[in-house]
Design an enzyme around this catalytic site. Structure first.
Site, mmCIF file in Angstrom:
data_model
loop_
_atom_site.group_PDB
_atom_site.id
_atom_site.type_symbol
_atom_site.label_atom_id
_atom_site.label_comp_id
_atom_site.label_asym_id
_atom_site.label_seq_id
_atom_site.Cartn_x
_atom_site.Cartn_y
_atom_site.Cartn_z
ATOM 1 N N ASP A 152 12.092 -3.512 -0.827
ATOM 2 C CA ASP A 152 12.222 -4.711 0.008
ATOM 3 C C ASP A 152 13.503 -5.497 -0.272
ATOM 4 O O ASP A 152 13.832 -6.412 0.479
ATOM 5 C CB ASP A 152 11.051 -5.656 -0.282
ATOM 6 N N GLN B 80 2.967 -5.699 -0.142
ATOM 7 C CA GLN B 80 2.906 -6.411 1.136
ATOM 8 C C GLN B 80 2.614 -7.892 0.888
ATOM 9 O O GLN B 80 1.697 -8.250 0.164
ATOM 10 C CB GLN B 80 1.816 -5.779 2.020
ATOM 11 N N LYS C 1 4.014 1.141 8.956
ATOM 12 C CA LYS C 1 4.982 1.645 7.980
ATOM 13 C C LYS C 1 4.604 3.062 7.562
ATOM 14 O O LYS C 1 5.455 3.956 7.490
ATOM 15 C CB LYS C 1 5.022 0.727 6.738
HETATM 16 N N1 GUN Z 1 5.391 -9.418 4.958
HETATM 17 C C1 GUN Z 1 6.052 -9.677 6.107
HETATM 18 N N2 GUN Z 1 7.235 -9.010 6.139
HETATM 19 C C2 GUN Z 1 7.312 -8.325 4.983
HETATM 20 C C3 GUN Z 1 8.286 -7.447 4.430
HETATM 21 O O1 GUN Z 1 9.354 -7.167 5.003
HETATM 22 N N3 GUN Z 1 8.000 -6.938 3.205
HETATM 23 C C4 GUN Z 1 6.841 -7.228 2.542
HETATM 24 N N4 GUN Z 1 6.657 -6.688 1.330
HETATM 25 N N5 GUN Z 1 5.922 -8.040 3.016
HETATM 26 C C5 GUN Z 1 6.149 -8.575 4.237
#
Ligand code: GUN
Length: 282
Positions: free
Chosen positions: A117, A94, A50
């Site tokens: 998100d 996350q 990311k």
């Molecule tokens: N863990 C797995 N996929 C995601 C996501 O799209 N966002 C977040 N914050 N954690 C994740």
């Protein structure tokens, strides 16, 4: 009948290039803060990816990495500070978090207008009501973009989703319903799974088990969207779908890797830019 492999990497790069062009024109750059707790290997890889992609397009990205013993109150305080920090446009915590931290409390603490998100109940509720949320969960919106890019008809079609997580299954259900699909959501307690999946025009799997879906699960001409990111016994990345077994039966299929995964990151950058725009229009 031919089978089309959906090229998620191509469309993700296309979207990311468009975002870069827009960000290049901005004097003050959008800023995303990612909170990572603990040392989960997969999470660290996702977060690094990311951050790499943010830097490529000129979005400022900061990772706050905490020891897995950080307590919930400390984490809530940090989120409060980020909510108040006018230089921060987007916040991502996350998942998964360590067991002693309640993810619902953390998600609720993020300001809905900085919720990159789309996990906050405000944004989830707006999506469920077919109103306009500040953000929509990244993986579901990436899937919708891919279906649209390949002109795959959603209107009136039966979409079967396997998985009811807050990250994929539930927001995807709302998003597809808002696009006039007939949606069935299956999960670990579903009886007669194979009979249900055999009625799908579009089958979306977010199960987390290598080769779980094979040709016995689907009818001819199905469109397969594989959200799984698993590792097989040779540590190779695999989806939920037995790609070779099912290939001849499908009209469309996403590969793993280079299918849904890159689109999730593209949508994260898109959401960051959208939140920046919303905050700067007020
Ligand atoms: N863990 C797995 N996929 C995601 C996501 O799209 N966002 C977040 N914050 N954690 C994740």
């Amino acid at each position: 009948m031919t089978t089309t492999i959906i090229d998620g990497l191509y469309y993700a790069n296309k979207i990311i290039n468009e975002i870069k062009t827009k960000v290049d024109k901005l004097k003050i750059k959008p800023k995303l803060v990612v909170i990572l707790v603990g040392n989960d290997n997969a999470s660290q890889i996702y977060v690094n990816n990311k951050q790499k992609r943010c830097l490529e397009v000129g979005i400022m990205s900061e990772v706050l990495h905490f020891d897995e013993n950080i307590n919930q109150t400390e984490l809530l305080d940090i989120i409060k500070q980020l909510n108040e920090d006018t230089e921060v446009n987007a916040i991502l915590v996350q998942m998964p978090l360590p067991k002693h931290i309640n993810p619902d409390k953390i998600v609720e603490a993020i300001s809905p207008v900085k919720d990159v998100d789309g996990f906050h109940p405000y944004n989830v509720g707006k999506l469920a009501l077919n109103m306009t949320p500040y953000s929509i969960a990244c993986t579901p919106s990436g899937i919708l973009k891919l279906l649209n890019a390949y002109n795959i008809k959603i209107n009136g079609k039966h979409v079967v989703i396997i998985g009811r997580s807050n990250i994929v299954g539930r927001p995807l259900m709302s998003l597809l319903l808002n696009n006039n699909a007939t949606v069935t959501v299956c999960h670990s307690k579903t009886e007669n799974l194979k009979e249900i999946t055999n009625t799908a025009d579009i089958l979306i799997s977010a199960v987390g088990k290598s080769n779980f879906i094979n040709s016995a699960f689907v009818k001819h001409n199905v469109c397969i969207i594989d959200v799984g990111i698993n590792r097989d016994k040779n540590n190779k990345i695999t989806g939920d779908v037995d790609f070779n077994d099912i290939f001849d039966k499908c009209s469309f299929i996403t590969p793993v890797p280079k299918g849904v995964g890159p689109m999730t990151i593209a949508m994260l950058l898109q959401n960051t830019l959208n939140l920046y725009d919303i905050q700067n229009k007020k």
